[in-house]
Design a protein around this motif. Structure first.
Motif, PDB file in Angstrom:
ATOM      1  N   GLY A   2      30.247  49.579  42.792  1.00 33.44           N
ATOM      2  CA  GLY A   2      29.115  50.512  43.240  1.00 33.44           C
ATOM      3  C   GLY A   2      29.044  51.209  41.778  1.00 33.44           C
ATOM      4  O   GLY A   2      29.280  50.600  40.495  1.00 33.44           O
ATOM      5  N   ALA A   3      29.538  52.940  42.138  1.00 33.97           N
ATOM      6  CA  ALA A   3      29.273  53.620  40.313  1.00 33.97           C
ATOM      7  C   ALA A   3      30.633  53.598  40.470  1.00 33.97           C
ATOM      8  O   ALA A   3      30.293  54.825  38.917  1.00 33.97           O
ATOM      9  CB  ALA A   3      28.460  55.171  41.299  1.00 33.97           C
ATOM     10  N   LYS A   4      31.780  53.666  40.986  1.00 35.58           N
ATOM     11  CA  LYS A   4      33.001  53.765  40.454  1.00 35.58           C
ATOM     12  C   LYS A   4      33.514  53.311  39.477  1.00 35.58           C
ATOM     13  O   LYS A   4      34.324  52.304  39.506  1.00 35.58           O
ATOM     14  CB  LYS A   4      34.048  53.957  41.679  1.00 35.58           C
ATOM     15  N   ASN A  47      36.912  50.200  25.553  1.00 30.11           N
ATOM     16  CA  ASN A  47      37.481  48.597  25.043  1.00 30.11           C
ATOM     17  C   ASN A  47      38.269  47.750  25.423  1.00 30.11           C
ATOM     18  O   ASN A  47      39.180  48.714  25.663  1.00 30.11           O
ATOM     19  CB  ASN A  47      37.490  48.605  23.653  1.00 30.11           C
ATOM     20  N   TRP A  48      38.109  46.532  24.968  1.00 26.20           N
ATOM     21  CA  TRP A  48      40.184  46.236  25.094  1.00 26.20           C
ATOM     22  C   TRP A  48      40.369  46.003  24.100  1.00 26.20           C
ATOM     23  O   TRP A  48      39.823  46.328  22.789  1.00 26.20           O
ATOM     24  CB  TRP A  48      39.548  44.241  25.794  1.00 26.20           C
ATOM     25  N   PRO A  49      41.738  46.081  24.502  1.00 24.58           N
ATOM     26  CA  PRO A  49      42.779  46.330  23.543  1.00 24.58           C
ATOM     27  C   PRO A  49      42.223  46.020  21.325  1.00 24.58           C
ATOM     28  O   PRO A  49      41.874  44.494  21.954  1.00 24.58           O
ATOM     29  CB  PRO A  49      43.844  46.187  23.305  1.00 24.58           C
ATOM     30  N   LYS A  57      34.993  46.899  31.579  1.00 27.73           N
ATOM     31  CA  LYS A  57      34.894  47.120  32.679  1.00 27.73           C
ATOM     32  C   LYS A  57      35.953  47.516  34.178  1.00 27.73           C
ATOM     33  O   LYS A  57      36.224  46.434  34.032  1.00 27.73           O
ATOM     34  CB  LYS A  57      33.488  47.030  33.258  1.00 27.73           C
ATOM     35  N   GLU A  58      35.837  48.718  33.816  1.00 28.84           N
ATOM     36  CA  GLU A  58      37.236  47.978  35.476  1.00 28.84           C
ATOM     37  C   GLU A  58      36.295  49.193  36.549  1.00 28.84           C
ATOM     38  O   GLU A  58      35.987  50.405  35.860  1.00 28.84           O
ATOM     39  CB  GLU A  58      38.427  49.384  34.503  1.00 28.84           C
ATOM     40  N   GLY A  59      37.027  48.696  37.613  1.00 24.05           N
ATOM     41  CA  GLY A  59      36.357  49.819  38.811  1.00 24.05           C
ATOM     42  C   GLY A  59      37.403  49.769  40.052  1.00 24.05           C
ATOM     43  O   GLY A  59      38.025  48.791  39.899  1.00 24.05           O
ATOM     44  N   GLN A  60      36.878  50.754  40.901  1.00 25.20           N
ATOM     45  CA  GLN A  60      37.900  50.380  42.254  1.00 25.20           C
ATOM     46  C   GLN A  60      37.384  50.011  43.176  1.00 25.20           C
ATOM     47  O   GLN A  60      35.641  50.944  43.663  1.00 25.20           O
ATOM     48  CB  GLN A  60      37.989  52.098  42.546  1.00 25.20           C
ATOM     49  N   ALA A  61      37.723  49.744  44.147  1.00 26.19           N
ATOM     50  CA  ALA A  61      36.292  49.667  45.858  1.00 26.19           C
ATOM     51  C   ALA A  61      37.568  49.427  47.230  1.00 26.19           C
ATOM     52  O   ALA A  61      39.315  49.887  46.077  1.00 26.19           O
ATOM     53  CB  ALA A  61      36.385  47.995  45.391  1.00 26.19           C
ATOM     54  N   ARG A  62      38.124  49.563  47.640  1.00 28.50           N
ATOM     55  CA  ARG A  62      38.929  49.703  49.113  1.00 28.50           C
ATOM     56  C   ARG A  62      38.044  48.621  50.091  1.00 28.50           C
ATOM     57  O   ARG A  62      36.932  48.698  50.488  1.00 28.50           O
ATOM     58  CB  ARG A  62      38.547  50.824  49.157  1.00 28.50           C
ATOM     59  N   TYR A  63      39.133  48.069  50.531  1.00 32.14           N
ATOM     60  CA  TYR A  63      39.659  46.852  51.834  1.00 32.14           C
ATOM     61  C   TYR A  63      39.718  47.484  52.684  1.00 32.14           C
ATOM     62  O   TYR A  63      41.091  47.761  52.370  1.00 32.14           O
ATOM     63  CB  TYR A  63      39.521  45.576  51.316  1.00 32.14           C
ATOM     64  N   LYS A  64      39.103  48.189  53.991  1.00 34.21           N
ATOM     65  CA  LYS A  64      40.353  48.818  54.863  1.00 34.21           C
ATOM     66  C   LYS A  64      40.760  50.246  54.633  1.00 34.21           C
ATOM     67  O   LYS A  64      40.342  50.778  53.250  1.00 34.21           O
ATOM     68  CB  LYS A  64      40.010  47.872  55.678  1.00 34.21           C
ATOM     69  N   ASP A  65      41.985  50.235  54.709  1.00 42.39           N
ATOM     70  CA  ASP A  65      43.038  50.809  54.227  1.00 42.39           C
ATOM     71  C   ASP A  65      43.607  50.543  52.860  1.00 42.39           C
ATOM     72  O   ASP A  65      44.598  51.538  51.764  1.00 42.39           O
ATOM     73  CB  ASP A  65      43.870  51.313  54.528  1.00 42.39           C
ATOM     74  N   THR A  66      43.413  49.203  52.221  1.00 45.71           N
ATOM     75  CA  THR A  66      43.843  48.922  50.562  1.00 45.71           C
ATOM     76  C   THR A  66      43.145  49.331  49.418  1.00 45.71           C
ATOM     77  O   THR A  66      42.082  49.127  49.292  1.00 45.71           O
ATOM     78  CB  THR A  66      44.284  47.632  50.855  1.00 45.71           C
ATOM     79  N   PRO A  67      43.506  50.096  49.020  1.00 41.58           N
ATOM     80  CA  PRO A  67      42.660  50.262  46.743  1.00 41.58           C
ATOM     81  C   PRO A  67      42.747  49.023  45.770  1.00 41.58           C
ATOM     82  O   PRO A  67      43.714  48.764  46.618  1.00 41.58           O
ATOM     83  CB  PRO A  67      42.535  51.436  46.638  1.00 41.58           C
ATOM     84  N   ASP A  76      37.036  43.580  35.455  1.00 38.72           N
ATOM     85  CA  ASP A  76      35.128  42.848  35.336  1.00 38.72           C
ATOM     86  C   ASP A  76      35.414  42.156  33.652  1.00 38.72           C
ATOM     87  O   ASP A  76      35.199  42.807  32.174  1.00 38.72           O
ATOM     88  CB  ASP A  76      34.056  43.300  34.676  1.00 38.72           C
ATOM     89  N   THR A  77      35.763  40.654  33.268  1.00 39.80           N
ATOM     90  CA  THR A  77      35.939  39.419  32.320  1.00 39.80           C
ATOM     91  C   THR A  77      34.973  39.778  30.963  1.00 39.80           C
ATOM     92  O   THR A  77      34.173  39.010  32.058  1.00 39.80           O
ATOM     93  CB  THR A  77      37.185  38.698  32.609  1.00 39.80           C
ATOM     94  N   PRO A  78      35.430  39.351  30.209  1.00 40.44           N
ATOM     95  CA  PRO A  78      33.909  38.449  29.748  1.00 40.44           C
ATOM     96  C   PRO A  78      33.873  37.141  29.395  1.00 40.44           C
ATOM     97  O   PRO A  78      35.016  36.254  29.818  1.00 40.44           O
ATOM     98  CB  PRO A  78      34.316  38.880  28.029  1.00 40.44           C
ATOM     99  N   GLY A  79      32.880  36.998  29.671  1.00 39.59           N
ATOM    100  CA  GLY A  79      32.462  35.060  30.660  1.00 39.59           C
ATOM    101  C   GLY A  79      33.048  34.235  29.026  1.00 39.59           C
ATOM    102  O   GLY A  79      33.070  34.511  28.256  1.00 39.59           O
ATOM    103  N   ILE A  80      33.790  33.020  29.969  1.00 44.56           N
ATOM    104  CA  ILE A  80      34.581  32.626  29.141  1.00 44.56           C
ATOM    105  C   ILE A  80      34.347  30.767  29.655  1.00 44.56           C
ATOM    106  O   ILE A  80      33.960  31.069  31.534  1.00 44.56           O
ATOM    107  CB  ILE A  80      35.796  32.523  28.979  1.00 44.56           C
ATOM    108  N   TYR A  81      33.712  29.680  29.385  1.00 45.78           N
ATOM    109  CA  TYR A  81      34.112  28.603  29.562  1.00 45.78           C
ATOM    110  C   TYR A  81      35.686  27.909  29.709  1.00 45.78           C
ATOM    111  O   TYR A  81      35.584  26.747  30.134  1.00 45.78           O
ATOM    112  CB  TYR A  81      33.319  27.065  28.260  1.00 45.78           C
ATOM    113  N   SER A  82      36.997  28.242  28.878  1.00 43.51           N
ATOM    114  CA  SER A  82      38.032  27.687  29.257  1.00 43.51           C
ATOM    115  C   SER A  82      38.765  28.760  28.280  1.00 43.51           C
ATOM    116  O   SER A  82      38.902  29.485  27.915  1.00 43.51           O
ATOM    117  CB  SER A  82      37.811  25.990  28.469  1.00 43.51           C
ATOM    118  N   LEU A  83      40.112  28.300  29.020  1.00 43.11           N
ATOM    119  CA  LEU A  83      41.064  29.095  28.982  1.00 43.11           C
ATOM    120  C   LEU A  83      41.778  29.212  27.814  1.00 43.11           C
ATOM    121  O   LEU A  83      42.925  29.659  26.826  1.00 43.11           O
ATOM    122  CB  LEU A  83      42.408  29.032  29.697  1.00 43.11           C
TER     123      LEU A  83
END
Ligand code: GDP
Ligand code: MG
Length: 672
Positions: free
Chosen positions: A26-28, A33-35, A42-52, A57-64
């Motif tokens: 959502g908006a949270k 920038n990455w160091p 982009k970093e955000g929070q969410a909650r599933y039941k009682d777990t935060p 969100d990492t940049p898109g890549i095709y391989s490691l």
């Protein structure tokens, strides 16, 4: 309340990571920038039941691998101990391309959850994915079908995150999704033993061993160890191949098409993407396009010609009737109408060219061309992806240069930028049409087509040389998505062609308009003000300085020099210049051509096929237009690179046309 779980979203570009991220957090969110780099984090929070949950969100890549900044950032992020679980988002409608990264992530040994995104697209396309077999083939990781855009499956995904982050059953059993051929596995085992002796307690052992076999620089630097006994060569290619082979097996087993569309596509593709016939077929198709450009274009041209000469006569009449002064009539009739109008008569040719390109593109053929070119480009150290900007270059170099953004490394980008201007753009077509028509008769289309082939060959040759100079390795071919063939969509084509024609008309109304006025000024004014004959004009003064230089190329005439210099504003202006120079209302008509020819022959009496071909070659290769130069400067961010490139093009154009003209004259002297 449970303990916070740290999640990283990882996937190819455009697989829907950000959409999913926004849908879940959502908006949270926090944007930073990455160091050390300017890649957005982009970093955000969410909650599933009682777990935060804390989600990155990492940049898109095709391989490691760690060739690009994005890859480095993502790699460091997922290997960080803070990350508890990786959610690998894949575009389920193109599993073949996406699973490569998945296999690499699995090798890390961290908990991975596969989010099969774009399931709505999968359904729309009449595809089905076997959701039992797929996880089995990936070592029993959770696989969750979702649609980020439709917000479907999100809760199930979070449920999986909560329950699989701690210890994945796969890890506990040491279960691998797949194994490499025996010799490689033996080496991996040996390296793992060595690693645990050197670096006890180190995580990601297997991944690390594989990276050592791939000669991964970062891994070798961070954990130095003598491995020459085991790693006798770079196994990167073997490892990549093994992965793709396995992906092929997976896709064969888990992807089903309800409709049997794919079979016919397959059959056609076997011919069109044939390793030997693919390129000749492409050249034949392009030859056909240029043949059409000439024949159909010429048929339509008559209408334009009549219209233009009527308009020009009418304007002159009107101006004289209004008692306009001589210079104004000259400016409007000989300058603007000749310069801009002359360019407009090429509209039919341009129209046919873009119509053909639009149809080839929209039917899915152009993607095949890139695929076919892949191996040739690979030898030149470029990926097949580099060919897409080059194909765009047939239309206009500016968007083609911008399209190099799709390339992974800065080096690839620069190289592709360097060679793209040699792809003959549509603005050069009027020059070819005019000069080929004047001297090559029924072989005019062939002479023009040869420009496209020569441009292409020179581009590839330069890429090869650059690669050789850099001692570059062969670039491993990338998987290019081959879309299904489809009947070209009328609306898409209409929009595409109309946009291109609009660009052309805009250019005629702006750049060419201004250039025509400037040329008119240069030709009608001299040291003593307005001149009676162009011989005393500024234009003649400038042109005459360079005449001796261009003489060896068969182009030693000040009017040609002026035309070529003006052509830097836009390539069509070469033609407008001749029109303004010789006071022709329509250069692109038989009468216009006769006038040009008689004028040129006053300067160079034996101006013929050789000279005209030399001129075409020069126009093909020399400095691109201002708009292109500005784009190259902007996209490369380097003035030095841009300047180097311009000098190179100028020198190359000069050398090629001189050599051609000299050798040509010699041969014709011997044979005729
Ligand atoms: P990213 O590059 O991985 O961050 O991808 P984005 O989140 O920017 O998505 C790329 C494109 O795919 C956007 O146009 C999205 O609207 C679209 N997209 C994302 N998820 C879905 C989905 O589940 N279904 C469909 N049809 N489109 C999606
Ligand atoms: Mg994104």
């Amino acid at each position: 309340m449970g303990e916070m779980i740290h999640v990283a979203f990882v996937g190819n570009p455009n697989c829907g990571k950000t959409t999913l991220f926004n849908a879940i957090t959502g908006a949270k969110l926090k944007v930073a920038n990455w160091p050390g780099v300017t890649v957005e984090k982009k970093e955000g929070q969410a909650r599933y039941k009682d777990t935060p949950l804390n989600i990155v969100d990492t940049p898109g890549i095709y391989s490691l691998t760690c060739y690009t900044i994005e890859e480095q950032v993502t790699r460091n992020c997922v290997m960080d101990d803070e990350i508890d679980v990786i959610v690998n988002i894949v575009d389920a409608s193109s599993l073949e391309r996406n699973l490569y990264l998945t296999l690499q992530l699995l090798e890390l040994g961290k908990p991975v959850i596969l989010a099969l995104n774009m399931m709505d697209v999968v359904k729309d396309r009449g595809m089905e994915i076997d959701l039992h077999r797929l996880p089995e083939m990936l070592g029993d990781i959770p696989v969750v079908p979702v649609s980020a855009a439709k917000r479907e499956g999100l809760d199930i995904l979070l449920h999986a995150v909560k329950h699989h982050h701690m210890e994945s059953p796969r890890l506990a059993e040491g279960k691998l999704p797949f194994t490499y051929p025996e010799p490689i596995e033996t080496k991996i085992e040996k390296l793992q033993v060595m690693l645990s002796a050197h670096y006890p307690g180190h995580h990601h052992m297997r991944w690390h061993a594989i990276k050592l076999l791939e000669w991964d620089e970062q891994v070798r630097e961070e954990h130095p160890m003598s491995i020459v006994n085991v790693v006798d060569k770079n196994y990167e290619k073997d490892i990549i191949h093994a992965k793709y082979n396995y992906i092929e097996t997976i896709v064969e087993e888990v992807v089903f098409y309800k409709e049997k569309k794919a079979a016919s596509t397959d059959k056609v593709d076997r011919l069109l993407t044939h390793p030997v016939f693919g390129v000749p077929i492409f050249l034949c198709i392009m030859a056909l396009v240029f043949f059409m450009t000439f024949t159909v274009g010429d048929a339509l041209k008559g209408v334009f010609e009549e219209g233009l000469s009527l308009f020009s006569g009418f304007a002159e009449h009107l101006l004289l009737g209004m008692n306009a002064s001589g210079w104004l009539v000259s400016l409007i009739v000989d300058g603007i109408i000749a310069g801009v109008g002359g360019i407009l008569t090429f509209l039919p040719n341009i129209f046919i060219l873009f119509l053909a390109l639009a149809i080839l593109e929209d039917s899915g053929y152009m993607a095949r061309v890139a695929y076919v070119m892949d191996s040739i480009m690979g030898k030149a150290g470029l990926s097949g992806k580099a060919f897409l900007p080059m194909v765009l270059g047939f239309g206009c170099t500016v968007p083609a240069i911008m399209a190099t953004r799709a390339l992974e490394t800065e080096k690839d980008r620069r190289r592709t930028m360097f060679i793209t201007p040699f792809m003959s753009c549509s603005a050069r077509l009027p020059v070819y049409v005019l000069f080929a028509d004047m001297f090559f008769g029924k072989y005019a289309p062939l002479a023009s087509f040869s420009m496209y082939v020569i441009g292409l060959l020179i581009a590839i040759l330069i890429a090869l040389i650059l690669n050789f100079k850099d001692k570059g390795k062969e670039n491993d071919s990338l998987l290019i998505e081959l879309p299904e063939y489809k009947k070209p969509n009328g609306k898409t084509i209409r929009i595409y062609v109309w946009n291109k024609l609009k660009d052309y008309l805009t250019k005629a109304g702006t750049t060419i308009f201004v250039a025509s006025i400037l040329i008119w000024f240069l030709l009608n004014f001299g040291m003593k003000g307005m001149v009676t004959g162009p011989e005393e004009s500024f234009g003649a003064m400038i042109g005459k300085i360079l005449v001796p230089v261009l003489k060896p190329a068969g182009l030693g005439m000040w009017q040609i020099v002026v035309a070529l210099i003006s052509g830097i504003s836009a390539k069509e202006v070469v033609v407008s210049s001749f029109a303004v120079l010789f006071g022709i209302s329509n250069a692109n008509s038989p009468e216009g051509m006769a006038v040009i020819l008689s004028h040129i022959r006053q300067g160079i009496p034996d101006f013929g096929m050789l000279n005209s071909y030399s001129l075409m070659l020069f126009c093909l290769l020399y400095t691109p237009c201002i708009a292109t130069i500005a784009t190259i400067k902007k996209e490369s961010g380097s003035l030095a690179f841009t300047a180097k490139m311009l000098v190179f093009q100028l020198v190359l154009a000069y050398l090629v046309s001189v050599v051609f003209f000299q050798v040509g004259s010699l041969c014709s002297g011997v044979f005729l």
